[in-house]
Write an enzyme that holds these catalytic residues in place. Structure first.
Site, PDB file in Angstrom:
ATOM      1  N   ARG A 106       0.823  -1.222   0.000  1.00 10.48           N
ATOM      2  CA  ARG A 106       0.000   0.000   0.000  1.00 10.48           C
ATOM      3  C   ARG A 106       0.853   1.267   0.000  1.00 10.48           C
ATOM      4  O   ARG A 106       0.457   2.283   0.542  1.00 10.48           O
ATOM      5  CB  ARG A 106      -0.952   0.047   1.200  1.00 10.48           C
ATOM      6  CG  ARG A 106      -1.948  -1.066   1.222  1.00 10.48           C
ATOM      7  CD  ARG A 106      -3.116  -0.731   2.107  1.00 10.48           C
ATOM      8  NE  ARG A 106      -4.028  -1.844   2.137  1.00 10.48           N
ATOM      9  CZ  ARG A 106      -3.906  -2.884   2.951  1.00 10.48           C
ATOM     10  NH1 ARG A 106      -2.921  -2.927   3.833  1.00 10.48           N
ATOM     11  NH2 ARG A 106      -4.782  -3.854   2.895  1.00 10.48           N
ATOM     12  N   LYS A 128       2.829  11.594 -11.546  1.00  9.18           N
ATOM     13  CA  LYS A 128       2.064  10.569 -12.262  1.00  9.18           C
ATOM     14  C   LYS A 128       2.986   9.415 -12.608  1.00  9.18           C
ATOM     15  O   LYS A 128       4.155   9.618 -12.896  1.00  9.18           O
ATOM     16  CB  LYS A 128       1.530  11.140 -13.589  1.00  9.18           C
ATOM     17  CG  LYS A 128       0.296  11.955 -13.465  1.00  9.18           C
ATOM     18  CD  LYS A 128      -0.532  11.983 -14.754  1.00  9.18           C
ATOM     19  CE  LYS A 128       0.167  12.453 -15.987  1.00  9.18           C
ATOM     20  NZ  LYS A 128      -0.718  12.620 -17.155  1.00  9.18           N
ATOM     21  N   GLU A 170       9.588  17.791 -25.696  1.00 13.22           N
ATOM     22  CA  GLU A 170       8.760  18.258 -24.564  1.00 13.22           C
ATOM     23  C   GLU A 170       9.105  19.710 -24.224  1.00 13.22           C
ATOM     24  O   GLU A 170       8.225  20.508 -23.903  1.00 13.22           O
ATOM     25  CB  GLU A 170       8.958  17.386 -23.320  1.00 13.22           C
ATOM     26  CG  GLU A 170       8.595  15.919 -23.497  1.00 13.22           C
ATOM     27  CD  GLU A 170       7.104  15.632 -23.640  1.00 13.22           C
ATOM     28  OE1 GLU A 170       6.275  16.547 -23.414  1.00 13.22           O
ATOM     29  OE2 GLU A 170       6.770  14.479 -24.004  1.00 13.22           O
ATOM     30  N   LYS A 209       5.745  23.208 -16.144  1.00 16.81           N
ATOM     31  CA  LYS A 209       4.968  21.998 -15.838  1.00 16.81           C
ATOM     32  C   LYS A 209       4.404  22.076 -14.419  1.00 16.81           C
ATOM     33  O   LYS A 209       3.228  21.788 -14.200  1.00 16.81           O
ATOM     34  CB  LYS A 209       5.827  20.744 -16.020  1.00 16.81           C
ATOM     35  CG  LYS A 209       5.059  19.490 -15.603  1.00 16.81           C
ATOM     36  CD  LYS A 209       5.384  18.264 -16.363  1.00 16.81           C
ATOM     37  CE  LYS A 209       4.411  17.148 -16.000  1.00 16.81           C
ATOM     38  NZ  LYS A 209       4.750  15.865 -16.585  1.00 16.81           N
ATOM     39  N   GLU A 219      -5.544  16.121 -13.033  1.00 15.11           N
ATOM     40  CA  GLU A 219      -5.745  16.154 -14.484  1.00 15.11           C
ATOM     41  C   GLU A 219      -7.214  16.132 -14.891  1.00 15.11           C
ATOM     42  O   GLU A 219      -7.662  15.316 -15.698  1.00 15.11           O
ATOM     43  CB  GLU A 219      -5.010  14.969 -15.139  1.00 15.11           C
ATOM     44  CG  GLU A 219      -4.840  15.163 -16.629  1.00 15.11           C
ATOM     45  CD  GLU A 219      -3.821  14.223 -17.253  1.00 15.11           C
ATOM     46  OE1 GLU A 219      -3.088  13.569 -16.520  1.00 15.11           O
ATOM     47  OE2 GLU A 219      -3.776  14.217 -18.483  1.00 15.11           O
ATOM     48  N   ARG A 223      -4.562  20.745 -16.777  1.00 16.17           N
ATOM     49  CA  ARG A 223      -3.354  19.916 -16.920  1.00 16.17           C
ATOM     50  C   ARG A 223      -3.339  19.264 -18.301  1.00 16.17           C
ATOM     51  O   ARG A 223      -2.294  18.902 -18.832  1.00 16.17           O
ATOM     52  CB  ARG A 223      -3.306  18.856 -15.821  1.00 16.17           C
ATOM     53  CG  ARG A 223      -2.030  18.027 -15.855  1.00 16.17           C
ATOM     54  CD  ARG A 223      -1.815  17.247 -14.575  1.00 16.17           C
ATOM     55  NE  ARG A 223      -0.630  16.418 -14.651  1.00 16.17           N
ATOM     56  CZ  ARG A 223      -0.072  15.830 -13.605  1.00 16.17           C
ATOM     57  NH1 ARG A 223      -0.577  15.993 -12.402  1.00 16.17           N
ATOM     58  NH2 ARG A 223       0.996  15.068 -13.746  1.00 16.17           N
ATOM     59  N   ASN A 227      -0.924  17.891 -22.693  1.00 21.11           N
ATOM     60  CA  ASN A 227      -1.060  16.835 -23.703  1.00 21.11           C
ATOM     61  C   ASN A 227      -0.952  17.360 -25.126  1.00 21.11           C
ATOM     62  O   ASN A 227      -1.204  16.614 -26.075  1.00 21.11           O
ATOM     63  CB  ASN A 227      -2.407  16.120 -23.538  1.00 21.11           C
ATOM     64  CG  ASN A 227      -2.436  15.298 -22.268  1.00 21.11           C
ATOM     65  OD1 ASN A 227      -1.408  14.808 -21.832  1.00 21.11           O
ATOM     66  ND2 ASN A 227      -3.600  15.192 -21.659  1.00 21.11           N
ATOM     67  N   HIS A 230       0.145  15.180 -27.915  1.00 14.13           N
ATOM     68  CA  HIS A 230       0.198  13.811 -27.418  1.00 14.13           C
ATOM     69  C   HIS A 230      -0.918  12.891 -27.910  1.00 14.13           C
ATOM     70  O   HIS A 230      -0.786  11.679 -27.835  1.00 14.13           O
ATOM     71  CB  HIS A 230       0.241  13.799 -25.889  1.00 14.13           C
ATOM     72  CG  HIS A 230       1.604  14.114 -25.360  1.00 14.13           C
ATOM     73  ND1 HIS A 230       2.230  15.315 -25.621  1.00 14.13           N
ATOM     74  CD2 HIS A 230       2.472  13.388 -24.627  1.00 14.13           C
ATOM     75  CE1 HIS A 230       3.421  15.304 -25.036  1.00 14.13           C
ATOM     76  NE2 HIS A 230       3.589  14.142 -24.435  1.00 14.13           N
ATOM     77  N   HIS A 234       0.688   9.409 -28.935  1.00  9.56           N
ATOM     78  CA  HIS A 234       0.450   8.108 -28.300  1.00  9.56           C
ATOM     79  C   HIS A 234      -0.054   7.084 -29.311  1.00  9.56           C
ATOM     80  O   HIS A 234       0.334   5.915 -29.265  1.00  9.56           O
ATOM     81  CB  HIS A 234      -0.531   8.249 -27.134  1.00  9.56           C
ATOM     82  CG  HIS A 234       0.097   8.876 -25.920  1.00  9.56           C
ATOM     83  ND1 HIS A 234      -0.633   9.445 -24.906  1.00  9.56           N
ATOM     84  CD2 HIS A 234       1.392   9.018 -25.565  1.00  9.56           C
ATOM     85  CE1 HIS A 234       0.198   9.916 -23.982  1.00  9.56           C
ATOM     86  NE2 HIS A 234       1.420   9.668 -24.362  1.00  9.56           N
ATOM     87  N   HIS A 246       9.229   8.525 -27.997  1.00  6.96           N
ATOM     88  CA  HIS A 246       8.153   9.399 -27.541  1.00  6.96           C
ATOM     89  C   HIS A 246       8.309  10.819 -28.091  1.00  6.96           C
ATOM     90  O   HIS A 246       7.371  11.398 -28.619  1.00  6.96           O
ATOM     91  CB  HIS A 246       8.095   9.402 -26.016  1.00  6.96           C
ATOM     92  CG  HIS A 246       6.994  10.253 -25.469  1.00  6.96           C
ATOM     93  ND1 HIS A 246       5.669   9.981 -25.704  1.00  6.96           N
ATOM     94  CD2 HIS A 246       7.021  11.396 -24.732  1.00  6.96           C
ATOM     95  CE1 HIS A 246       4.923  10.911 -25.130  1.00  6.96           C
ATOM     96  NE2 HIS A 246       5.718  11.780 -24.528  1.00  6.96           N
TER      97      HIS A 246
HETATM   98 ZN    ZN Z   1       5.234  13.437 -23.343  1.00  8.31          ZN
END
Ligand code: ZN
Ligand code: ADP
Length: 345
Positions: A106, A128, A170, A209, A219, A223, A227, A230, A234, A246
């Site tokens: 946990r 994240k 980025e 960021k 998010e 936020r 993206n 993205h 993705h 990426h």
């Molecule tokens: Zn990215």
């Protein structure tokens, strides 16, 4: 409480940082990949306190299989909740370690030591983590804070040039969200020519960021501006079975988003400037072939897909992003065509 972020350019203070922070834990597990271990842990210090978990390099390690193997390793070595994991590597290692740390017993503590430009400016920031599942990137994950983030630019010296350009994608994305930063990047031409300029760019990217994340930790809202580029990225990564890096995918994704923005109200000259910056840092601005139907289908697997609609971040102007969910299939296909046959560039 705010997560402390260290910015350093040599390793002189590394020991002090750790001595002050990794205080009272009985055991530490350094999680890294084979490439990094070869460079940085050739002669692993022998200690019954420090353990090394070394996985294969690459996106395939962001999997349940690797997470399970790491859980097993921790159990076999009697790790308890007082112990600490250290993510020493790029985004793959940071995500995998963060995910395992947040779920093992946990949650046990972990430290982020990002060693790629992409991880230093992006994936290690914002709490994240995620693993890929069922062919979908980052579909299973948690929000979980590291004890601290240790960013040291000296690790970048061993990074292959392709990985530097991946990180640049980025950084360029952040600049599209902040006019001053955009102008600064254009002015500097090459941010790697001077260590001070590079450090300034790194800190500024992290600050942009952090500011966005601070306003929308889970998010739900703004936020999502992060993206930018993205949605397509993705899908491209997934269709290429992650053979496309990426940052490479984000570069194409940025142009895709800007092209659609231009169909609305963005000035074409801005898109052209951005394409020049991307080229300047060796990022792709075209793709030879693209299975448009497969990419389009994958876009619907994305987390940015809500109520049957794809959310795509567009720009009204530099520093003025907007989330749109009413983009037609025709516009999406037209923008993909532009990437294959880049008529305006
Ligand atoms: Zn990215
Ligand atoms: P990212 O941070 O781009 O998400 P990865 O975790 O997949 O990516 O790392 C990209 C590649 O760079 C991997 O092959 C990894 O082993 C390698 N790598 C990471 N950090 C370093 C470093 N400091 N020096 C050399 N290679 C590195």
């Amino acid at each position: 409480m705010k997560t402390k972020i260290y910015f350093e350019h040599d390793l002189k203070k590394l020991k002090t940082v750790f001595d002050n922070t990794v205080f009272n834990c009985a055991k530490i597990c350094v999680v890294t990949d084979k490439n990094i271990a070869k460079i940085y842990f050739k002669n692993k210090p022998i200690s019954n306190k420090v353990f090394y978990y070394v996985c294969s390099a690459g996106e395939n390690s962001k999997s349940f299989d690797t997470a399970c193997s790491l859980y097993k390793f921790l159990i076999e070595n009697n790790f308890s909740r007082q112990d600490i994991l250290i993510a020493f590597g790029g985004g793959v290692i940071g995500d995998l370690t963060g995910f395992v740390a947040s779920t093992f017993m946990r949650a046990i503590r972990f430290i982020q030591i990002p060693t790629t430009l992409l991880a230093q400016t992006d994936s290690s920031i914002g709490n994240k983590n995620a693993i890929n599942f069922n062919g979908v990137k980052n579909i299973i994950g948690t929000f979980y804070k590291p004890e601290f983030i240790y960013i040291n630019t000296s690790f970048l010296k061993t990074l292959p040039p392709l990985e530097i350009s991946n990180g640049m994608a980025e950084i360029i994305k952040y600049s599209l969200l902040d006019k001053d930063f955009f102008n600064y990047l254009i002015e500097q031409k090459n941010i790697f020519k001077d260590e001070k300029i590079f450090m300034r760019v790194l800190k500024k990217s992290v600050r942009i960021k952090l500011n966005i994340v601070k306003k929308d930790k889970l998010e739900k809202n703004t936020r999502r501006f992060l993206n930018l580029g993205h949605t397509l990225a993705h899908a491209l990564e997934s269709v290429s079975d992650f053979s496309l890096g990426h940052g490479q995918a984000v570069s194409l994704g940025i142009i895709f988003a800007l092209y659609i923005s231009c169909l609305r109200n963005l000035d074409v000259s801005i898109m052209k400037k951005v394409i020049e910056i991307l080229k300047n840092y060796a990022l792709p601005t075209k793709i030879h072939c693209l299975n448009k139907d497969a990419v389009y289908t994958k876009m619907f697997c994305d987390k940015k897909f809500d109520n049957g609609k794809i959310n795509i971040v567009l720009l009204n102007d530099i520093g003025n992003p907007i989330i749109c969910n009413d983009i037609s299939k025709t516009q999406i296909f037209e923008a993909m065509d532009y990437l294959i046959d880049n008529k305006l560039s």
